[in-house]
Structures are given as C-alpha cells and as structure tokens.
Design a protein around this motif. Structure first.
Motif, PDB file in Angstrom:
ATOM      1  N   UNK A  12       5.535  -1.368   2.569  1.00  0.00           N
ATOM      2  CA  UNK A  12       4.934  -1.071   1.266  1.00  0.00           C
ATOM      3  C   UNK A  12       4.686  -2.335   0.462  1.00  0.00           C
ATOM      4  N   UNK A  13       3.540  -2.364  -0.207  1.00  0.00           N
ATOM      5  CA  UNK A  13       3.219  -3.419  -1.160  1.00  0.00           C
ATOM      6  C   UNK A  13       2.756  -2.761  -2.452  1.00  0.00           C
ATOM      7  N   UNK A  14       3.551  -2.926  -3.489  1.00  0.00           N
ATOM      8  CA  UNK A  14       3.245  -2.345  -4.805  1.00  0.00           C
ATOM      9  C   UNK A  14       3.032  -0.834  -4.728  1.00  0.00           C
ATOM     10  N   UNK A  15       4.018  -0.144  -4.207  1.00  0.00           N
ATOM     11  CA  UNK A  15       3.937   1.311  -4.050  1.00  0.00           C
ATOM     12  C   UNK A  15       5.098   2.004  -4.779  1.00  0.00           C
ATOM     13  N   UNK A  16       5.450   1.521  -5.947  1.00  0.00           N
ATOM     14  CA  UNK A  16       6.635   2.009  -6.643  1.00  0.00           C
ATOM     15  C   UNK A  16       6.608   3.516  -6.902  1.00  0.00           C
ATOM     16  N   UNK A  17       5.436   4.081  -7.121  1.00  0.00           N
ATOM     17  CA  UNK A  17       5.353   5.508  -7.429  1.00  0.00           C
ATOM     18  C   UNK A  17       5.365   6.388  -6.183  1.00  0.00           C
ATOM     19  N   UNK A  18       5.236   5.762  -5.007  1.00  0.00           N
ATOM     20  CA  UNK A  18       5.140   6.540  -3.780  1.00  0.00           C
ATOM     21  C   UNK A  18       6.402   6.538  -2.920  1.00  0.00           C
ATOM     22  N   UNK A  19       7.355   5.681  -3.241  1.00  0.00           N
ATOM     23  CA  UNK A  19       8.514   5.512  -2.353  1.00  0.00           C
ATOM     24  C   UNK A  19       9.392   6.761  -2.311  1.00  0.00           C
ATOM     25  N   UNK A 105       2.807   3.808   3.524  1.00  0.00           N
ATOM     26  CA  UNK A 105       3.638   4.255   2.402  1.00  0.00           C
ATOM     27  C   UNK A 105       2.821   4.852   1.264  1.00  0.00           C
ATOM     28  N   UNK A 106       1.492   4.823   1.366  1.00  0.00           N
ATOM     29  CA  UNK A 106       0.661   5.316   0.268  1.00  0.00           C
ATOM     30  C   UNK A 106       0.423   6.821   0.321  1.00  0.00           C
ATOM     31  N   UNK A 107       1.029   7.495   1.319  1.00  0.00           N
ATOM     32  CA  UNK A 107       0.956   8.944   1.497  1.00  0.00           C
ATOM     33  C   UNK A 107      -0.425   9.425   1.933  1.00  0.00           C
ATOM     34  N   UNK A 108      -1.294   8.507   2.322  1.00  0.00           N
ATOM     35  CA  UNK A 108      -2.568   8.930   2.902  1.00  0.00           C
ATOM     36  C   UNK A 108      -2.385   9.365   4.349  1.00  0.00           C
ATOM     37  N   UNK A 109      -1.290   8.916   4.971  1.00  0.00           N
ATOM     38  CA  UNK A 109      -0.833   9.472   6.243  1.00  0.00           C
ATOM     39  C   UNK A 109       0.123  10.614   5.901  1.00  0.00           C
ATOM     40  N   UNK A 110      -0.262  11.865   6.082  1.00  0.00           N
ATOM     41  CA  UNK A 110       0.592  12.975   5.634  1.00  0.00           C
ATOM     42  C   UNK A 110       1.915  13.026   6.403  1.00  0.00           C
ATOM     43  N   UNK A 111       3.045  12.831   5.737  1.00  0.00           N
ATOM     44  CA  UNK A 111       4.336  12.897   6.432  1.00  0.00           C
ATOM     45  C   UNK A 111       4.567  14.236   7.124  1.00  0.00           C
ATOM     46  N   UNK A 112       3.938  15.295   6.630  1.00  0.00           N
ATOM     47  CA  UNK A 112       4.111  16.614   7.225  1.00  0.00           C
ATOM     48  C   UNK A 112       3.604  16.665   8.673  1.00  0.00           C
ATOM     49  N   UNK A 113       2.694  15.766   9.030  1.00  0.00           N
ATOM     50  CA  UNK A 113       2.192  15.718  10.399  1.00  0.00           C
ATOM     51  C   UNK A 113       3.277  15.312  11.389  1.00  0.00           C
TER      52      UNK A 113
END
Length: 259
Positions: A12-19, A105-113
C-alpha cells in the motif's frame, strides 16, 4: 495433519482509508470459506507500507495490534508496487505459507473473490496450482484506458512479456511452489512480477472480473510506469517491439501530464 496456511499479501502507498476495510473483507472471506471446508486452514496477512506519506503505516500497526496474525513491513523508500509486492510474497514464503494471495490494497481487487480462489485450489479433486483473476473491465479515463490496452498489446509481442495473460495484473491465489518459482523468475530473469507469475503457472484456473471503482483515495499508479516499462523492454526485447513500446510509453507519459 497441520492446517493449511493461507497468507494474504498487499502492498500500500497512501491507502490510509482502505487498510481496515481491506483487512476486514479479507478476513470475512477467509472465515466464509473456512466454514465450508472439511480441512483446517490458518489465516495470515502481510501488509507492506510502501513509504506512504499519510497514516497508512500507523493504521497497519493498529490492525496488527488488533490481530497478531497480521504482519507489517515498512519500506524505507517508495518502490515500484511490483517490487514491494514481490517482497511481500517472499516474506509469505519465509513464513511457510501454503497458499499466497496477492491483491491490491485499494479494494479494486475484490477480496470476496478470494473465497472461491481458496476453495477451488483446496478442492480434493483439484489439480490447479493457481487461481488468477483477469480484468474484463477497467475504470478510469476512457481515452487512457484505450491507449493502455494498445500498449499492452504491443508488450505481448515482446520476448520478455509474451507469457503475460491479458487483463492479469497479479491478483490471484498461488500454491507455494508456484509462488516460489515466480519469485525466482522475478529475481533472476529481469521480468516484471506479472510475467514472473505467468511463467511460473503450470495449471491455473482463470476467472474474469470487472475492476471495482475506488471507494476512497487516489491511484498512485501514473503513466510514468508505462514509460519505465517501455524503457525496460528496450533493453531486453525485440527490435520492432522495443521501438513501438518506447513510442507508446513516451506518448502515454505525455498524455498523463496533459489530462
């Protein structure tokens, strides 16, 4: 028989809201698949802070304090995302992980997958060494997306990137042996991580997905990356490919400045 160790890896780079959402959604997916399997599985997670300038590192540490199964690593300088991700995969191998999931880490890769990825590989009749996701749809500026597609078509013709699967950027679940071979490829053959993973695949299952919109934050991936990759192809690729890749890399670089 010991539990199968499954490690999620995300740089992650500057992803404080997504962690926190990343951790929560990965863990929820893991728990869902765990409840359906007849074998034991163990959760691990590696978060890599790529020298962020916001509170990403602090939030990662909070997640690690909340859940000791989460390990945090901090890069002293900002590296290309693929280099940071490769380091995370290496650390997962060091921790004797059996399956390694690489995702952004930006959630564009859906973790649900990842739930179906895990269950597919661990099926008793499965011969798959990996389950990888390839994009059928990307978000962002339409013009830039079009030229990005053309650029990757050109890279497809290079000797270095001929094994690259269209739409695949690293999101997937990999067996230990596949991940180990990929890291060897990455460290010893001068290919990028996507190519290193593609080369290491023996019998993968491919699943399509539409890239999600960002829920927060801005992409740290600029078209300078395309330019740098074109330069890299120049030093290793075929003559026609190198010329075309350089021209498109320069074009995308200047386009990114103009838009």
């Amino acid at each position: 028989m010991s539990d199968t160790k499954i490690c999620y890896v995300s740089s992650a780079f500057n992803e404080e809201k997504n962690i926190w959402p990343l951790y929560q959604r990965c863990l929820a997916s893991f728990e869902n698949v765990k409840s359906k399997l007849s074998i034991g599985i163990e959760f691990k997670m590696i978060l890599l802070n790529n020298n962020s300038q916001d509170n990403t590192l602090q939030i990662m540490k909070e997640v690690s304090l909340h859940d000791s199964r989460v390990c945090v690593y901090h890069n002293q300088k900002t590296y290309f995302n693929e280099l940071s991700s490769a380091y995370g995969i290496s650390k997962a191998l060091d921790q004797n992980s059996d399956l390694i999931i690489n995702l952004h880490s930006d959630l564009q890769d859906p973790p649900e997958f990842t739930e179906s990825m895990i269950s597919t590989i661990l099926d008793e009749n499965s011969a798959y060494d990996a389950v990888i996701a390839y994009k059928t749809k990307s978000n962002g500026n339409k013009l830039i997306r079009t030229f990005r597609k053309i650029y990757y078509v050109i890279l497809k013709f290079s000797d270095r990137d001929s094994n690259l699967i269209k739409g695949f950027h690293g999101f997937g679940c990999f067996s230990r042996n596949t991940a180990k071979n990929a890291i060897w490829n990455f460290e010893n053959t001068n290919v990028n991580l996507r190519s290193a993973l593609s080369i290491a695949l023996v019998n993968p299952k491919l699943i399509p997905y539409a890239q999600m919109d960002r829920e927060s934050g801005n992409s740290s991936y600029s078209f300078i990356s395309y330019f740098n990759e074109a330069i890299d192809v120049i030093s290793k690729g075929k003559s026609l490919t190198t010329r075309l890749s350089l021209r498109f890399g320069l074009f995308l670089f200047f386009l990114s400045i103009a838009i």
